[in-house]
Scaffold this motif. Structure first.
Motif, PDB file in Angstrom:
ATOM      1  N   GLU A 114       0.812  -1.217   0.000  1.00 30.36           N
ATOM      2  CA  GLU A 114       0.000   0.000   0.000  1.00 30.36           C
ATOM      3  C   GLU A 114       0.846   1.268   0.000  1.00 30.36           C
ATOM      4  O   GLU A 114       0.492   2.254  -0.664  1.00 30.36           O
ATOM      5  CB  GLU A 114      -0.944   0.004   1.209  1.00 30.36           C
ATOM      6  CG  GLU A 114      -1.852  -1.207   1.319  1.00 30.36           C
ATOM      7  CD  GLU A 114      -2.833  -1.307   0.157  1.00 30.36           C
ATOM      8  OE1 GLU A 114      -3.001  -0.324  -0.574  1.00 30.36           O
ATOM      9  OE2 GLU A 114      -3.428  -2.396  -0.013  1.00 30.36           O
TER      10      GLU A 114
ATOM     11  N   GLU B 187       1.672   5.168  -2.281  1.00 33.39           N
ATOM     12  CA  GLU B 187       1.756   6.517  -1.717  1.00 33.39           C
ATOM     13  C   GLU B 187       3.052   7.208  -2.135  1.00 33.39           C
ATOM     14  O   GLU B 187       3.092   8.430  -2.273  1.00 33.39           O
ATOM     15  CB  GLU B 187       1.649   6.454  -0.189  1.00 33.39           C
ATOM     16  CG  GLU B 187       0.325   5.910   0.326  1.00 33.39           C
ATOM     17  CD  GLU B 187      -0.853   6.776  -0.091  1.00 33.39           C
ATOM     18  OE1 GLU B 187      -0.720   8.023  -0.086  1.00 33.39           O
ATOM     19  OE2 GLU B 187      -1.920   6.210  -0.420  1.00 33.39           O
TER      20      GLU B 187
ATOM     21  N   ARG C  24      -6.375   1.767   3.169  1.00 33.62           N
ATOM     22  CA  ARG C  24      -6.259   1.491   1.730  1.00 33.62           C
ATOM     23  C   ARG C  24      -6.629   0.038   1.438  1.00 33.62           C
ATOM     24  O   ARG C  24      -7.312  -0.265   0.452  1.00 33.62           O
ATOM     25  CB  ARG C  24      -4.835   1.780   1.257  1.00 33.62           C
ATOM     26  CG  ARG C  24      -4.495   3.260   1.092  1.00 33.62           C
ATOM     27  CD  ARG C  24      -3.075   3.397   0.529  1.00 33.62           C
ATOM     28  NE  ARG C  24      -2.980   2.690  -0.735  1.00 33.62           N
ATOM     29  CZ  ARG C  24      -3.086   3.262  -1.932  1.00 33.62           C
ATOM     30  NH1 ARG C  24      -3.294   4.563  -2.025  1.00 33.62           N
ATOM     31  NH2 ARG C  24      -2.983   2.560  -3.025  1.00 33.62           N
TER      32      ARG C  24
ATOM     33  N   GLN D  86     -10.352  -0.307   1.761  1.00 39.74           N
ATOM     34  CA  GLN D  86     -11.013   0.333   0.624  1.00 39.74           C
ATOM     35  C   GLN D  86     -10.972  -0.581  -0.605  1.00 39.74           C
ATOM     36  O   GLN D  86     -11.943  -0.667  -1.362  1.00 39.74           O
ATOM     37  CB  GLN D  86     -10.328   1.657   0.306  1.00 39.74           C
ATOM     38  CG  GLN D  86     -10.994   2.440  -0.812  1.00 39.74           C
ATOM     39  CD  GLN D  86     -10.206   3.678  -1.196  1.00 39.74           C
ATOM     40  OE1 GLN D  86      -8.983   3.677  -1.171  1.00 39.74           O
ATOM     41  NE2 GLN D  86     -10.904   4.753  -1.520  1.00 39.74           N
ATOM     42  N   ARG D  87      -9.868  -1.262  -0.772  1.00 38.15           N
ATOM     43  CA  ARG D  87      -9.715  -2.170  -1.905  1.00 38.15           C
ATOM     44  C   ARG D  87     -10.725  -3.322  -1.846  1.00 38.15           C
ATOM     45  O   ARG D  87     -11.121  -3.876  -2.874  1.00 38.15           O
ATOM     46  CB  ARG D  87      -8.289  -2.730  -1.892  1.00 38.15           C
ATOM     47  CG  ARG D  87      -7.858  -3.438  -3.156  1.00 38.15           C
ATOM     48  CD  ARG D  87      -6.507  -4.101  -2.945  1.00 38.15           C
ATOM     49  NE  ARG D  87      -5.509  -3.160  -2.481  1.00 38.15           N
ATOM     50  CZ  ARG D  87      -4.807  -2.335  -3.265  1.00 38.15           C
ATOM     51  NH1 ARG D  87      -5.046  -2.344  -4.563  1.00 38.15           N
ATOM     52  NH2 ARG D  87      -3.904  -1.522  -2.764  1.00 38.15           N
TER      53      ARG D  87
ATOM     54  N   VAL E 293     -16.752   2.324  -0.005  1.00 38.20           N
ATOM     55  CA  VAL E 293     -15.501   2.799  -0.620  1.00 38.20           C
ATOM     56  C   VAL E 293     -15.298   4.273  -0.302  1.00 38.20           C
ATOM     57  O   VAL E 293     -14.179   4.708   0.035  1.00 38.20           O
ATOM     58  CB  VAL E 293     -15.526   2.569  -2.144  1.00 38.20           C
ATOM     59  CG1 VAL E 293     -14.305   3.201  -2.797  1.00 38.20           C
ATOM     60  CG2 VAL E 293     -15.593   1.081  -2.440  1.00 38.20           C
ATOM     61  N   ARG E 294     -16.366   5.070  -0.387  1.00 36.50           N
ATOM     62  CA  ARG E 294     -16.246   6.508  -0.115  1.00 36.50           C
ATOM     63  C   ARG E 294     -15.927   6.764   1.358  1.00 36.50           C
ATOM     64  O   ARG E 294     -15.161   7.680   1.686  1.00 36.50           O
ATOM     65  CB  ARG E 294     -17.543   7.211  -0.518  1.00 36.50           C
ATOM     66  CG  ARG E 294     -17.729   7.296  -2.029  1.00 36.50           C
ATOM     67  CD  ARG E 294     -18.914   8.171  -2.390  1.00 36.50           C
ATOM     68  NE  ARG E 294     -20.176   7.486  -2.127  1.00 36.50           N
ATOM     69  CZ  ARG E 294     -20.765   6.680  -2.997  1.00 36.50           C
ATOM     70  NH1 ARG E 294     -20.210   6.444  -4.174  1.00 36.50           N
ATOM     71  NH2 ARG E 294     -21.921   6.111  -2.697  1.00 36.50           N
TER      72      ARG E 294
ATOM     73  N   ARG F 228     -14.213   4.757   3.318  1.00 36.73           N
ATOM     74  CA  ARG F 228     -12.796   4.423   3.495  1.00 36.73           C
ATOM     75  C   ARG F 228     -11.898   5.492   2.867  1.00 36.73           C
ATOM     76  O   ARG F 228     -10.816   5.774   3.363  1.00 36.73           O
ATOM     77  CB  ARG F 228     -12.490   3.062   2.863  1.00 36.73           C
ATOM     78  CG  ARG F 228     -13.100   1.894   3.612  1.00 36.73           C
ATOM     79  CD  ARG F 228     -12.469   1.716   4.980  1.00 36.73           C
ATOM     80  NE  ARG F 228     -13.013   0.563   5.676  1.00 36.73           N
ATOM     81  CZ  ARG F 228     -14.082   0.574   6.466  1.00 36.73           C
ATOM     82  NH1 ARG F 228     -14.738   1.714   6.653  1.00 36.73           N
ATOM     83  NH2 ARG F 228     -14.487  -0.520   7.070  1.00 36.73           N
ATOM     84  N   GLN F 229     -12.359   6.112   1.783  1.00 37.64           N
ATOM     85  CA  GLN F 229     -11.578   7.169   1.156  1.00 37.64           C
ATOM     86  C   GLN F 229     -11.415   8.349   2.108  1.00 37.64           C
ATOM     87  O   GLN F 229     -10.347   8.987   2.138  1.00 37.64           O
ATOM     88  CB  GLN F 229     -12.243   7.626  -0.139  1.00 37.64           C
ATOM     89  CG  GLN F 229     -11.475   8.692  -0.900  1.00 37.64           C
ATOM     90  CD  GLN F 229     -10.096   8.230  -1.352  1.00 37.64           C
ATOM     91  OE1 GLN F 229      -9.857   7.036  -1.519  1.00 37.64           O
ATOM     92  NE2 GLN F 229      -9.192   9.174  -1.547  1.00 37.64           N
TER      93      GLN F 229
ATOM     94  N   VAL G 109      -8.658   7.399   4.359  1.00 36.22           N
ATOM     95  CA  VAL G 109      -7.381   7.507   3.641  1.00 36.22           C
ATOM     96  C   VAL G 109      -6.924   8.963   3.598  1.00 36.22           C
ATOM     97  O   VAL G 109      -5.750   9.274   3.864  1.00 36.22           O
ATOM     98  CB  VAL G 109      -7.527   6.941   2.208  1.00 36.22           C
ATOM     99  CG1 VAL G 109      -6.299   7.300   1.361  1.00 36.22           C
ATOM    100  CG2 VAL G 109      -7.711   5.430   2.250  1.00 36.22           C
ATOM    101  N   LEU G 110      -7.825   9.877   3.285  1.00 38.96           N
ATOM    102  CA  LEU G 110      -7.475  11.296   3.226  1.00 38.96           C
ATOM    103  C   LEU G 110      -7.069  11.835   4.596  1.00 38.96           C
ATOM    104  O   LEU G 110      -6.148  12.660   4.703  1.00 38.96           O
ATOM    105  CB  LEU G 110      -8.658  12.096   2.675  1.00 38.96           C
ATOM    106  CG  LEU G 110      -9.021  11.823   1.208  1.00 38.96           C
ATOM    107  CD1 LEU G 110     -10.300  12.568   0.838  1.00 38.96           C
ATOM    108  CD2 LEU G 110      -7.875  12.210   0.286  1.00 38.96           C
TER     109      LEU G 110
ATOM    110  N   ARG H 157      -3.544  10.559   5.283  1.00 39.22           N
ATOM    111  CA  ARG H 157      -2.603  11.270   4.406  1.00 39.22           C
ATOM    112  C   ARG H 157      -2.329  12.676   4.934  1.00 39.22           C
ATOM    113  O   ARG H 157      -1.184  13.144   4.927  1.00 39.22           O
ATOM    114  CB  ARG H 157      -3.180  11.356   2.988  1.00 39.22           C
ATOM    115  CG  ARG H 157      -3.045  10.087   2.180  1.00 39.22           C
ATOM    116  CD  ARG H 157      -3.748  10.233   0.841  1.00 39.22           C
ATOM    117  NE  ARG H 157      -3.574   9.058   0.006  1.00 39.22           N
ATOM    118  CZ  ARG H 157      -4.260   8.841  -1.115  1.00 39.22           C
ATOM    119  NH1 ARG H 157      -5.162   9.733  -1.524  1.00 39.22           N
ATOM    120  NH2 ARG H 157      -4.048   7.741  -1.827  1.00 39.22           N
TER     121      ARG H 157
END
Length: 301
Positions: free
Chosen positions: A204, A208, A254, A257-258, A265-266, A268-269, A272-273, A276
Motif C-alpha cells: 500500500e 503513496e 487502503r 477500501q480495496r 468505498v467513499r 474508506r476514502q 485515507v485522506l 494522508r
C-alpha cells in the motif's frame, strides 16, 4: 449427612454468586485501559473457570470452559480492537496476564509443572484469539467477518487440543513439555499477523510513494517494526509515533477500501485522506524544524 450436603450446597451457591459478579465485572473492563483489562482477564477467568480446586481436563471441558471466555471477549472487544500488530499485541498481552492469574486460582495446591501446563492452555488460546482478531480488523467485508469468527473458533480448537493432551499425561516432564509448547504457541501467535502487516505496508505505501506523499526510502523503514521504532530521521519520539501510526492506519484503510464496494468505498476514502493529511503535516513540521535548526547553526558559525 444432611449437614454435609447443606454445606456443599452453600459453597456452590457462594461460588455461583462470585462467578456471576466476576462475569459482569470482567465485561466492564474489556474496553478500558490496561489496568482494567488486566483485572478483566482475571475476573473472566474466575467467571468461566471458577475458584474451586481442580482444573478442567479433557478436550470438551477445556474447550467449553474457554469458549465462553473467548466469545465474550470477541463480542465486546472486536469493534475497538486495533488492526495494528504492536497495539493488538499489547492489548492481548495485558488480557492474557490477567487471565493467567485468574486461571491459576483453582489450580492451587497442584505441583508447579501441572499449574504450568494447565495455565499455558488459556494463555495460548487467548493469544491466538488476539492475533486473529488483529488480522481480521485490518480486513473488510466477509474477510473481517470470517476473521472475527475465527478469533473464537480457532483458539477454542487450541484449547480442545490442549485439554486432550492434558488428560493423557501424568509425568512431571510431560507437563513441562506441554506447558512449554503451549507457551511457545502463545508467544509466536502474532507472527502471521506481523507478516501480513509487513506485506500490506509494502504494497500500500509504495503507491503513496508514487503519489508523492512518502519518500521512497521510508517504505522499507516503516515496514519493519524495530526499524520504524528507532529511526532517528523520523524526528522526535512523539513525531515518530504519530508518523508511524498514521502510516500503519493508512495502509489498513487502503487495504479495506480495496475490499469494499459502493458507499463503503467513499467512507474508506475519507479515512485515507485523513491519514494522508496527518502524514503530510508531520513531514512538513519536521522539515520546517530541521530547516530552522540548520539556519540557526549556520548563523552561529
Amino acid at each position: 449427612m444432611r449437614l454435609r450436603a447443606h454445606g456443599a450446597t452453600r459453597r456452590l451457591s457462594v461460588e455461583a454468586l462470585l462467578r456471576v459478579v466476576a462475569f459482569f465485572g470482567g465485561l466492564f473492563g474489556l474496553r478500558g485501559g490496561a489496568p482494567l483489562r488486566l483485572l478483566s482477564g482475571a475476573l473472566l477467568s474466575v467467571a468461566f473457570l471458577g475458584i474451586a480446586p481442580g482444573a478442567p481436563r479433557g478436550a470438551l471441558s477445556a474447550a467449553g470452559a474457554l469458549f465462553g471466555f473467548l466469545l465474550v471477549t470477541v463480542l465486546v472487544s472486536f469493534a475497538v480492537w486495533p488492526p495494528i500488530v504492536a497495539e493488538g499485541l499489547a492489548r492481548s498481552g495485558v488480557l492474557v496476564l490477567g487471565a493467567a492469574a485468574g486461571a491459576a486460582i483453582p489450580l492451587r495446591g497442584l505441583p508447579p509443572v501441572e499449574i504450568l501446563s494447565s495455565v499455558a492452555i488459556p494463555v495460548a488460546a487467548l493469544s491466538v484469539c488476539g492475533a486473529v482478531l488483529t488480522a481480521a480488523n485490518a480486513e473488510a467485508g466477509w474477510r473481517r467477518g470470517w476473521g472475527v469468527a475465527g478469533a473464537v473458533l480457532v483458539p477454542t480448537g487450541v484449547a480442545a487440543l490442549g485439554g486432550a493432551f492434558l488428560e493423557r499425561i501424568e509425568a512431571p516432564r510431560e507437563h513441562a513439555v506441554l506447558g512449554g509448547a503451549f507457551l511457545a504457541v502463545g508467544l509466536l501467535s502474532f507472527l502471521p499477523a506481523a507478516l501480513l502487516e509487513y506485506a500490506r505496508m509494502r504494497r500500500e505505501l509504495k503507491e503513496e510513494v508514487a503519489l508523492g506523499l512518502l519518500p521512497e526510502d521510508h517504505v522499507a523503514l516503516l515496514s519493519v517494526p524495530w526499524r520504524r521504532r528507532f529511526e532517528k530521521s523520523f524526528g522526535r519520539a512523539d513525531e515518530r509515533r504519530e508518523y508511524t501510526r498514521s502510516a500503519l492506519l493508512l495502509a489498513v484503510a487502503r487495504n479495506q477500501q480495496r475490499r469494499r464496494k459502493g458507499e463503503a468505498v467513499r467512507l474508506r476514502q475519507l479515512e485515507v485522506l485523513t491519514f494522508r493529511t496527518r502524514i503530510r503535516r508531520t513531514l512538513e513540521a519536521r522539515r520546517e524544524r530541521f530547516a530552522l535548526t540548520s539556519a540557526v547553526e549556520a548563523g552561529l558559525d
